[in-house]
Motif scaffolding. Sequence first.
Motif, short mmCIF file in Angstrom:
data_model
loop_
_atom_site.label_atom_id
_atom_site.label_comp_id
_atom_site.label_asym_id
_atom_site.label_seq_id
_atom_site.Cartn_x
_atom_site.Cartn_y
_atom_site.Cartn_z
N ARG A 1 0.85 -1.20 0.00
CA ARG A 1 0.00 0.00 0.00
C ARG A 1 0.88 1.24 0.00
O ARG A 1 0.63 2.21 -0.72
N GLU A 2 1.96 1.18 0.78
CA GLU A 2 2.91 2.29 0.83
C GLU A 2 3.69 2.41 -0.48
O GLU A 2 3.82 3.50 -1.04
N ALA A 3 4.21 1.28 -0.97
CA ALA A 3 5.02 1.31 -2.20
C ALA A 3 4.19 1.70 -3.41
O ALA A 3 4.64 2.46 -4.28
N GLY A 4 2.96 1.19 -3.48
CA GLY A 4 2.09 1.52 -4.61
C GLY A 4 1.73 2.99 -4.64
O GLY A 4 1.77 3.64 -5.69
N SER A 5 1.37 3.53 -3.48
CA SER A 5 1.05 4.96 -3.39
C SER A 5 2.24 5.81 -3.81
O SER A 5 2.10 6.80 -4.53
N HIS A 6 3.43 5.36 -3.39
CA HIS A 6 4.64 6.12 -3.72
C HIS A 6 4.93 6.11 -5.21
O HIS A 6 5.14 7.18 -5.81
N VAL A 7 4.94 4.94 -5.83
CA VAL A 7 5.37 4.86 -7.23
C VAL A 7 4.39 5.58 -8.15
O VAL A 7 4.80 6.19 -9.16
N PHE A 8 3.10 5.56 -7.81
CA PHE A 8 2.13 6.24 -8.68
C PHE A 8 2.10 7.74 -8.44
O PHE A 8 1.47 8.47 -9.20
N SER A 9 2.80 8.21 -7.41
CA SER A 9 2.90 9.65 -7.19
C SER A 9 4.05 10.26 -8.01
O SER A 9 4.20 11.48 -8.04
N LEU A 10 4.82 9.41 -8.68
CA LEU A 10 6.02 9.86 -9.40
C LEU A 10 5.72 10.29 -10.83
O LEU A 10 6.62 10.75 -11.54
N SER B 1 0.62 -13.58 -2.05
CA SER B 1 1.27 -12.26 -2.12
C SER B 1 1.15 -11.63 -3.50
O SER B 1 0.87 -10.42 -3.60
N PRO B 2 1.31 -12.37 -4.62
CA PRO B 2 1.06 -11.74 -5.92
C PRO B 2 -0.37 -11.22 -6.08
O PRO B 2 -0.58 -10.20 -6.73
N MET B 3 -1.33 -11.92 -5.50
CA MET B 3 -2.71 -11.45 -5.57
C MET B 3 -2.87 -10.15 -4.78
O MET B 3 -3.52 -9.20 -5.25
N ILE B 4 -2.26 -10.10 -3.59
CA ILE B 4 -2.34 -8.88 -2.78
C ILE B 4 -1.63 -7.72 -3.47
O ILE B 4 -2.14 -6.60 -3.53
N VAL B 5 -0.43 -8.00 -4.00
CA VAL B 5 0.35 -6.96 -4.68
C VAL B 5 -0.43 -6.43 -5.88
O VAL B 5 -0.51 -5.21 -6.10
N THR B 6 -1.00 -7.32 -6.67
CA THR B 6 -1.80 -6.91 -7.83
C THR B 6 -2.96 -6.01 -7.39
O THR B 6 -3.21 -4.95 -7.99
N ASN B 7 -3.66 -6.44 -6.37
CA ASN B 7 -4.81 -5.69 -5.88
C ASN B 7 -4.40 -4.30 -5.40
O ASN B 7 -5.04 -3.28 -5.75
N GLU B 8 -3.32 -4.23 -4.61
CA GLU B 8 -2.87 -2.95 -4.08
C GLU B 8 -2.38 -2.01 -5.18
O GLU B 8 -2.64 -0.81 -5.16
N MET B 9 -1.65 -2.58 -6.16
CA MET B 9 -1.12 -1.74 -7.24
C MET B 9 -2.24 -1.21 -8.12
O MET B 9 -2.20 -0.05 -8.56
N LEU B 10 -3.25 -2.00 -8.38
CA LEU B 10 -4.37 -1.52 -9.19
C LEU B 10 -5.20 -0.47 -8.44
O LEU B 10 -5.68 0.50 -9.04
N MET B 11 -5.33 -0.65 -7.13
CA MET B 11 -6.02 0.38 -6.35
C MET B 11 -5.23 1.68 -6.36
O MET B 11 -5.79 2.77 -6.51
N ALA B 12 -3.90 1.56 -6.23
CA ALA B 12 -3.04 2.75 -6.21
C ALA B 12 -3.03 3.46 -7.56
O ALA B 12 -2.79 4.66 -7.63
#
Length: 251
Positions: free
Chosen positions: A68-77, A115-126
Amino acid sequence: MDYAMITGATRGLGESIAKRFIEKGISLINVSRSDNASLRELCEERSVSYQFFQCDLSDPQETEEMMREAGSHVFSLNADRIYLVQNAGVVTPINPSGQVDNSDLKKSVHVNLLSPMIVTNEMLMASQGSSSQLIMVNVSSGAGSRPVYGWSTYCSTKAGINMLTETVSLELSKNGSRHKAIAFSPGVMDTDMQGTIRSSSEESFADVENFKRYKEQGMLRDTDTVAEVLVKLVTETEIESGKLYHVNDLL
């Protein structure tokens, strides 16, 4: 500037993939249990940024919070493209069903599939509201398409990765998204994972002698070769979302 977020970039295929992205001038975000000083140094040499997010992908709660932290960060760039390569994985437990330690089974499912499912979900939300295009690459295996004696957990999780890729791609298409998701089967490589496989007994893993022969006869590809194929595929070609790409078809 484009960014590549890679899970398990500390060693093996993940490290080789990271190096190839860096050499193309793409900044790196390493999501792993431990940092990699050589990748950090290479980023400095190539004048691209490097960031490390420490995460134990066998822990679902930690994965969710960190992504959630990493996804928010990378999409703010405001990157044009963000490449997400889900490379982290474990081959153990290696044993026929009925002889598997349940704690090892749960760890494998968490690392290889949950974990890939969670990562996918968080990145798409971000990604919502961002103009950046997300290119998701899920590292699969030939074991995801066929049964292998002693690998019931590994085969099942990699089959799940393939279906996750197809389903997410379908959803993206139906929603008119320009994000894409593919799976990539890297074939047999000379990695620590192969050493773990070769150390198995024939009772646990029926194909162990074949894997020993691959090593003895120099039949294992090095990770740099495989990484070059993958990075070239996603950065230089128009990939087909939802497709499972095999390294043998691309060499």
